[in-house]
Motif scaffolding. Sequence first.
Motif, mmCIF file in Angstrom:
data_model
loop_
_atom_site.group_PDB
_atom_site.id
_atom_site.type_symbol
_atom_site.label_atom_id
_atom_site.label_comp_id
_atom_site.label_asym_id
_atom_site.label_seq_id
_atom_site.Cartn_x
_atom_site.Cartn_y
_atom_site.Cartn_z
ATOM 1 N N GLN A 45 0.836 -1.199 0.000
ATOM 2 C CA GLN A 45 0.000 0.000 0.000
ATOM 3 C C GLN A 45 0.880 1.262 0.000
ATOM 4 O O GLN A 45 0.615 2.201 -0.738
ATOM 5 C CB GLN A 45 -0.933 -0.002 1.209
ATOM 6 N N ARG A 46 1.945 1.259 0.769
ATOM 7 C CA ARG A 46 2.859 2.401 0.815
ATOM 8 C C ARG A 46 3.512 2.639 -0.547
ATOM 9 O O ARG A 46 3.621 3.769 -1.020
ATOM 10 C CB ARG A 46 3.920 2.174 1.886
ATOM 11 N N ASP A 47 3.930 1.548 -1.215
ATOM 12 C CA ASP A 47 4.538 1.674 -2.539
ATOM 13 C C ASP A 47 3.547 2.206 -3.563
ATOM 14 O O ASP A 47 3.890 3.030 -4.408
ATOM 15 C CB ASP A 47 5.093 0.329 -3.014
ATOM 16 N N LEU A 48 2.307 1.742 -3.503
ATOM 17 C CA LEU A 48 1.280 2.242 -4.420
ATOM 18 C C LEU A 48 1.047 3.733 -4.220
ATOM 19 O O LEU A 48 0.933 4.493 -5.187
ATOM 20 C CB LEU A 48 -0.027 1.479 -4.221
ATOM 21 N N ILE A 49 0.987 4.153 -2.972
ATOM 22 C CA ILE A 49 0.798 5.576 -2.672
ATOM 23 C C ILE A 49 1.957 6.387 -3.256
ATOM 24 O O ILE A 49 1.750 7.428 -3.872
ATOM 25 C CB ILE A 49 0.678 5.807 -1.155
ATOM 26 N N ALA A 50 3.179 5.903 -3.095
ATOM 27 C CA ALA A 50 4.347 6.622 -3.605
ATOM 28 C C ALA A 50 4.313 6.747 -5.121
ATOM 29 O O ALA A 50 4.592 7.818 -5.671
ATOM 30 C CB ALA A 50 5.628 5.910 -3.159
ATOM 31 N N VAL A 51 3.955 5.673 -5.816
ATOM 32 C CA VAL A 51 3.929 5.705 -7.280
ATOM 33 C C VAL A 51 2.809 6.611 -7.782
ATOM 34 O O VAL A 51 3.024 7.450 -8.660
ATOM 35 C CB VAL A 51 3.764 4.282 -7.853
ATOM 36 N N ILE A 52 1.629 6.478 -7.229
ATOM 37 C CA ILE A 52 0.492 7.287 -7.684
ATOM 38 C C ILE A 52 0.730 8.762 -7.368
ATOM 39 O O ILE A 52 0.374 9.638 -8.160
ATOM 40 C CB ILE A 52 -0.813 6.777 -7.053
ATOM 41 N N SER A 53 1.381 9.036 -6.251
ATOM 42 C CA SER A 53 1.653 10.422 -5.859
ATOM 43 C C SER A 53 2.600 11.136 -6.811
ATOM 44 O O SER A 53 2.655 12.362 -6.833
ATOM 45 C CB SER A 53 2.218 10.470 -4.443
ATOM 46 N N LYS A 54 3.354 10.380 -7.599
ATOM 47 C CA LYS A 54 4.221 11.003 -8.603
ATOM 48 C C LYS A 54 3.403 11.702 -9.681
ATOM 49 O O LYS A 54 3.874 12.627 -10.313
ATOM 50 C CB LYS A 54 5.104 9.953 -9.279
ATOM 51 N N TYR A 55 2.174 11.241 -9.900
ATOM 52 C CA TYR A 55 1.364 11.725 -11.006
ATOM 53 C C TYR A 55 0.196 12.602 -10.580
ATOM 54 O O TYR A 55 -0.180 13.516 -11.301
ATOM 55 C CB TYR A 55 0.857 10.537 -11.833
ATOM 56 N N ILE A 56 -0.403 12.301 -9.438
ATOM 57 C CA ILE A 56 -1.534 13.099 -8.937
ATOM 58 C C ILE A 56 -1.443 13.204 -7.427
ATOM 59 O O ILE A 56 -0.855 12.346 -6.766
ATOM 60 C CB ILE A 56 -2.904 12.493 -9.327
ATOM 61 N N GLN A 57 -2.042 14.257 -6.885
ATOM 62 C CA GLN A 57 -2.106 14.370 -5.431
ATOM 63 C C GLN A 57 -3.244 13.487 -4.949
ATOM 64 O O GLN A 57 -4.364 13.564 -5.463
ATOM 65 C CB GLN A 57 -2.358 15.815 -5.024
ATOM 66 N N ILE A 58 -2.944 12.669 -3.973
ATOM 67 C CA ILE A 58 -3.942 11.725 -3.467
ATOM 68 C C ILE A 58 -3.783 11.600 -1.960
ATOM 69 O O ILE A 58 -2.670 11.695 -1.433
ATOM 70 C CB ILE A 58 -3.802 10.362 -4.165
ATOM 71 N N ASN A 59 -4.890 11.410 -1.296
ATOM 72 C CA ASN A 59 -4.890 11.176 0.140
ATOM 73 C C ASN A 59 -4.539 9.707 0.372
ATOM 74 O O ASN A 59 -5.183 8.823 -0.190
ATOM 75 C CB ASN A 59 -6.282 11.498 0.714
ATOM 76 N N PRO A 60 -3.525 9.403 1.163
ATOM 77 C CA PRO A 60 -3.143 8.009 1.399
ATOM 78 C C PRO A 60 -4.291 7.140 1.916
ATOM 79 O O PRO A 60 -4.295 5.935 1.691
ATOM 80 C CB PRO A 60 -2.030 8.112 2.446
ATOM 81 N N LYS A 61 -5.266 7.736 2.559
ATOM 82 C CA LYS A 61 -6.411 6.970 3.062
ATOM 83 C C LYS A 61 -7.350 6.539 1.940
ATOM 84 O O LYS A 61 -8.244 5.739 2.157
ATOM 85 C CB LYS A 61 -7.178 7.795 4.089
ATOM 86 N N ASP A 62 -7.139 7.073 0.723
ATOM 87 C CA ASP A 62 -7.995 6.746 -0.411
ATOM 88 C C ASP A 62 -7.516 5.518 -1.187
ATOM 89 O O ASP A 62 -8.060 5.196 -2.229
ATOM 90 C CB ASP A 62 -8.103 7.940 -1.366
ATOM 91 N N ILE A 63 -6.488 4.835 -0.688
ATOM 92 C CA ILE A 63 -5.998 3.616 -1.322
ATOM 93 C C ILE A 63 -6.169 2.463 -0.336
ATOM 94 O O ILE A 63 -5.655 2.496 0.775
ATOM 95 C CB ILE A 63 -4.518 3.748 -1.726
ATOM 96 N N LYS A 64 -6.901 1.458 -0.766
ATOM 97 C CA LYS A 64 -7.141 0.274 0.060
ATOM 98 C C LYS A 64 -6.635 -0.956 -0.683
ATOM 99 O O LYS A 64 -6.941 -1.153 -1.852
ATOM 100 C CB LYS A 64 -8.637 0.093 0.344
#
Length: 86
Positions: A45-64
Amino acid sequence: MSFLSFLLGEKKKTASVAKERLQIILAHERSGRNVAEPDYMHDLQRDLIAVISKYIQINPKDIKVNMERQGNLEVLEVKIELPDAR
């Protein structure tokens, strides 16, 4: 050949690296461990947040990230709530 690429410093595409990591994780999990929630889920989950955050701003709580067993299959479910494009 991948060892030479590593030594020579050739950069892999992000999708390729993510796919390789996921394959390693799933192969490890299938090797016999039977845990309700695998210990790598938090890291995944942490890795997904890091990769997606490179492209868009996202709240880490929005990834399950969830793993469940359906008969003989193990299903990895990833839910990502993307922000509105306003």
